[in-house]
Scaffold this active site. Structure first.
Site, PDB file in Angstrom:
ATOM      1  N   GLU A 175       2.180 -10.499  -0.127  1.00 26.43           N
ATOM      2  CA  GLU A 175       2.447  -9.064  -0.021  1.00 26.43           C
ATOM      3  C   GLU A 175       3.935  -8.852   0.256  1.00 26.43           C
ATOM      4  O   GLU A 175       4.648  -9.770   0.664  1.00 26.43           O
ATOM      5  CB  GLU A 175       1.611  -8.417   1.095  1.00 26.43           C
ATOM      6  CG  GLU A 175       1.722  -6.878   1.057  1.00 26.43           C
ATOM      7  CD  GLU A 175       0.668  -6.136   1.888  1.00 26.43           C
ATOM      8  OE1 GLU A 175      -0.170  -6.784   2.528  1.00 26.43           O
ATOM      9  OE2 GLU A 175       0.698  -4.877   1.865  1.00 26.43           O
ATOM     10  N   HIS A 212       1.707  -8.779  -4.035  1.00 24.65           N
ATOM     11  CA  HIS A 212       0.729  -7.765  -3.620  1.00 24.65           C
ATOM     12  C   HIS A 212       1.502  -6.468  -3.348  1.00 24.65           C
ATOM     13  O   HIS A 212       1.890  -6.180  -2.216  1.00 24.65           O
ATOM     14  CB  HIS A 212      -0.036  -8.233  -2.381  1.00 24.65           C
ATOM     15  CG  HIS A 212      -1.177  -7.320  -2.028  1.00 24.65           C
ATOM     16  ND1 HIS A 212      -2.400  -7.378  -2.644  1.00 24.65           N
ATOM     17  CD2 HIS A 212      -1.258  -6.290  -1.150  1.00 24.65           C
ATOM     18  CE1 HIS A 212      -3.200  -6.446  -2.148  1.00 24.65           C
ATOM     19  NE2 HIS A 212      -2.524  -5.766  -1.236  1.00 24.65           N
ATOM     20  N   ASP A 251       0.838  -1.207   0.000  1.00 22.84           N
ATOM     21  CA  ASP A 251       0.000   0.000   0.000  1.00 22.84           C
ATOM     22  C   ASP A 251       0.869   1.252   0.000  1.00 22.84           C
ATOM     23  O   ASP A 251       2.094   1.171   0.000  1.00 22.84           O
ATOM     24  CB  ASP A 251      -0.939  -0.001   1.217  1.00 22.84           C
ATOM     25  CG  ASP A 251      -0.162   0.005   2.528  1.00 22.84           C
ATOM     26  OD1 ASP A 251       0.960  -0.538   2.557  1.00 22.84           O
ATOM     27  OD2 ASP A 251      -0.665   0.550   3.528  1.00 22.84           O
ATOM     28  N   ASP A 255       0.801 -17.293  -5.683  1.00 22.47           N
ATOM     29  CA  ASP A 255       1.454 -16.171  -6.369  1.00 22.47           C
ATOM     30  C   ASP A 255       0.383 -15.398  -7.130  1.00 22.47           C
ATOM     31  O   ASP A 255       0.250 -15.507  -8.335  1.00 22.47           O
ATOM     32  CB  ASP A 255       2.535 -16.696  -7.323  1.00 22.47           C
ATOM     33  CG  ASP A 255       3.289 -15.557  -7.999  1.00 22.47           C
ATOM     34  OD1 ASP A 255       3.127 -14.389  -7.569  1.00 22.47           O
ATOM     35  OD2 ASP A 255       4.029 -15.840  -8.956  1.00 22.47           O
TER      36      ASP A 255
END
Ligand SMILES: [Ca+2]
Ligand SMILES: [Ca+2]
Length: 547
Positions: A527, A473, A163, A518
């Site tokens: 992630e 991720h 993020d 994956d």
């Protein structure tokens, strides 16, 4: 776009998990060298160089372990076990040099508030994202000097993970790990160049990178009272966009004891690392550490919970004895003030593998490294014992484990790769304090796990190994239109918690060591995170230095 997608599918289809599981980057000449031939019917293995057999040995135990540590000559080899596909591997003094650089370059790739030009970022060049010069004070972070709705400037820092948010607590252990790597292995890092904008200056690049986050962290402190904000985030996670496309307003959120103590520990560490290099900046860091410590003493139990209307990462922690101890230890090492030794001893954390919420061992590690400079009050025997007993415990686990990595089912939680690498970091401390060679071999084994000696026969580091994560991720890797993911990121790895199972395609296996997909959707197993890459960089450096 279709052509790129097709190329990606073909590349993925071409890569196969090794049946013979071993570190896919190869080995240093002096490394312990192990492979697992799980399921092999044969009882022996052979190593060939060209057509010439250079080593033959018996496979050990039910998991069919091949130990070819005796082979120390650099070169290209092939490992053979009858009935399994042979695997090529390399022995070279620089086997981990590129990985070590990439593991740190990741921090550059995750920098907020700056463009990444192609000169440094290659195909992963991107415009600047998140200037963070007008960050709104959320009610949860408000104080008399930082009133609700006012704006502060809080640029730089690293994006935490997949993020685009910045968290004081998780960047704490991360920044410390980079600073400790430099404290422990200064000559290695003096020579290492990462090809970042600061590579031309005289400062080791690992410290340039640490400063990028330290400059941000300093802005998280309220100068009026020493308190430290928990995080700088959106109200909710961004969609799958590039940093410059993420336009959600940014907020300063929460104040907490754990944020203040993480901040105090890291600033105290940084102030001694930069003392000779940037005396004024170092002095400011030391004052900032001391004022955060004083605030935490006066506010010892302000725990963080996401306020209503905020759903970004929480990094909540209800047990703060370890944070108090860690901050006290770093302040003691930096200032020499005996009262900090007493404060550390009052919390004397139980030895344990470090993690973002469990930081007591970091204090024991710093005290051991600086033991010769400590005052007469410091109990050196105790400091050595607390480091040595944990390294010895992990060495025993390594000896007892079927795969000879030391990992148990319980270790396959969220971020199992980070868990493995922090175990290796602890083992390395044992070796640095005069422990037996096998402690380094056990650390190597955990490193091997991350790079291919695992139940899936795959590397968990993007861009490294014959089969590596293609869809981490990580928003930039997913949104940038470039087929290969940004290289050098270690992904979380197998996670028996299956926390995202309702949201993702089915996991092929739910066995703890195989619970991995994956797929971009899998924040629970695929992630990336800065606090996992820091020990990857540390361990890669340590193995190269300690050999
Ligand atoms: Ca530099
Ligand atoms: Ca804690």
């Amino acid at each position: 776009m279709r052509a790129l997608l097709l190329a990606s599918l073909l590349a993925t289809a071409a890569a196969q998990a090794n049946e013979l599981r071993l570190n896919q980057l190869g080995f240093l000449p002096g490394s312990a060298k192990w492979a697992v031939a799980e399921g092999a019917k044969a009882g022996e293995f052979r190593v060939l160089q060209g057509q010439r057999e250079v080593l033959r040995g018996k496979l050990q135990s039910t998991t069919k372990l091949a130990d070819f540590s005796a082979l120390k000559t650099p070169g290209d080899y092939e490992l053979q076990v009858a009935g399994l596909a042979p695997v090529k591997f390399r022995i070279a003094a620089d086997a981990y040099a590129e990985l070590g650089r990439a593991a740190l370059k990741v921090f550059y790739f995750n920098r907020a508030s700056t463009a990444l030009p192609a000169e440094f970022a290659g195909p992963w060049a991107r415009p600047a994202g998140h200037a963070d010069t007008e960050v709104e004070v959320h009610p949860s972070a408000a104080s008399p000097s930082r009133v609700v709705g006012s704006k502060i400037s809080s640029p730089k820092g690293w994006y935490d993970a997949g993020d685009y948010n910045k968290y004081t607590v998780n960047s704490g252990i991360t920044t410390w790990t980079l600073l400790a790597a430099h404290e422990h292995f200064p000559a290695f890092f003096q020579a290492q160049k990462l090809a970042i904008p600061e590579s031309a200056n005289a400062l080791p690049d690992v410290l340039d990178e640490a400063l990028w986050n330290l400059d941000w962290l300093l802005t998280m402190q309220d100068p009026a009272d020493g308190s430290v904000a928990n995080k700088l985030t959106n109200l909710h996670f961004d969609g799958i966009v590039m940093p410059h496309e993420a336009k959600a307003p940014r907020y300063l959120v929460g104040r907490s004891t754990s944020a203040a103590l993480n901040f105090a520990a890291v600033m105290a560490t940084a102030s001694r690392v930069f003392k000779e290099i940037y005396p004024e900046r170092a002095s400011r860091m030391r004052s900032a550490a001391e004022s955060a410590w004083r605030w935490a003493q006066a506010n010892p139990a302000l725990l963080f919970k996401n306020p209503t209307g905020v759903s970004t990462g929480e990094y909540g922690d209800a047990k703060l004895d370890d944070e108090f101890a860690w901050a006290a230890a770093e302040l003691y090492v930096t200032t020499g003030d005996a009262s900090f030794w007493q404060a550390f001893l009052a919390k004397a954390p139980k030895p344990g593998v470090p993690g973002w919420a469990d930081v007591g061992q970091l204090g024991w590690i710093s005290l051991a490294h600086h033991r010769e400079q400590l005052g007469a009050e410091a109990d050196r025997a105790l400091i050595l014992q607390r480091n040595r007993e944990l390294a010895a415990e992990l060495t025993q686990r390594w000896k007892d484990s079927a795969w000879r990595t030391g990992l148990r089912d319980a270790d396959f939680g969220w971020g199992s790769s980070g868990q493995a690498l922090n175990q290796a970091l602890v083992l390395i401390q044992g070796r640095r304090l005069g422990g037996p060679r096998e402690q380094l071999d056990a650390a190597q084994a955990l490193f091997d796990h991350v790079l291919g000696r695992n139940a899936l026969g795959r590397s968990f580091v993007t861009g490294f190994g014959v089969l590596s994560p293609q869809h981490p991720h990580h928003r930039p890797s997913e949104a940038d239109g470039v087929v290969p993911p940004v290289p050098g990121f270690v992904v979380g790895g197998p996670n028996r918690g299956l926390d995202d199972a309702t949201h993702c395609p089915p996991y092929p296996s739910t066995e703890p060591a195989k619970a991995y997909i994956d797929n971009f959707c899998s924040w629970a197993s695929n992630e990336v995170a800065i606090n996992w890459n820091a020990p990857l960089a540390y361990v890669a450096a340590a193995l190269q230095v300690l050999k």
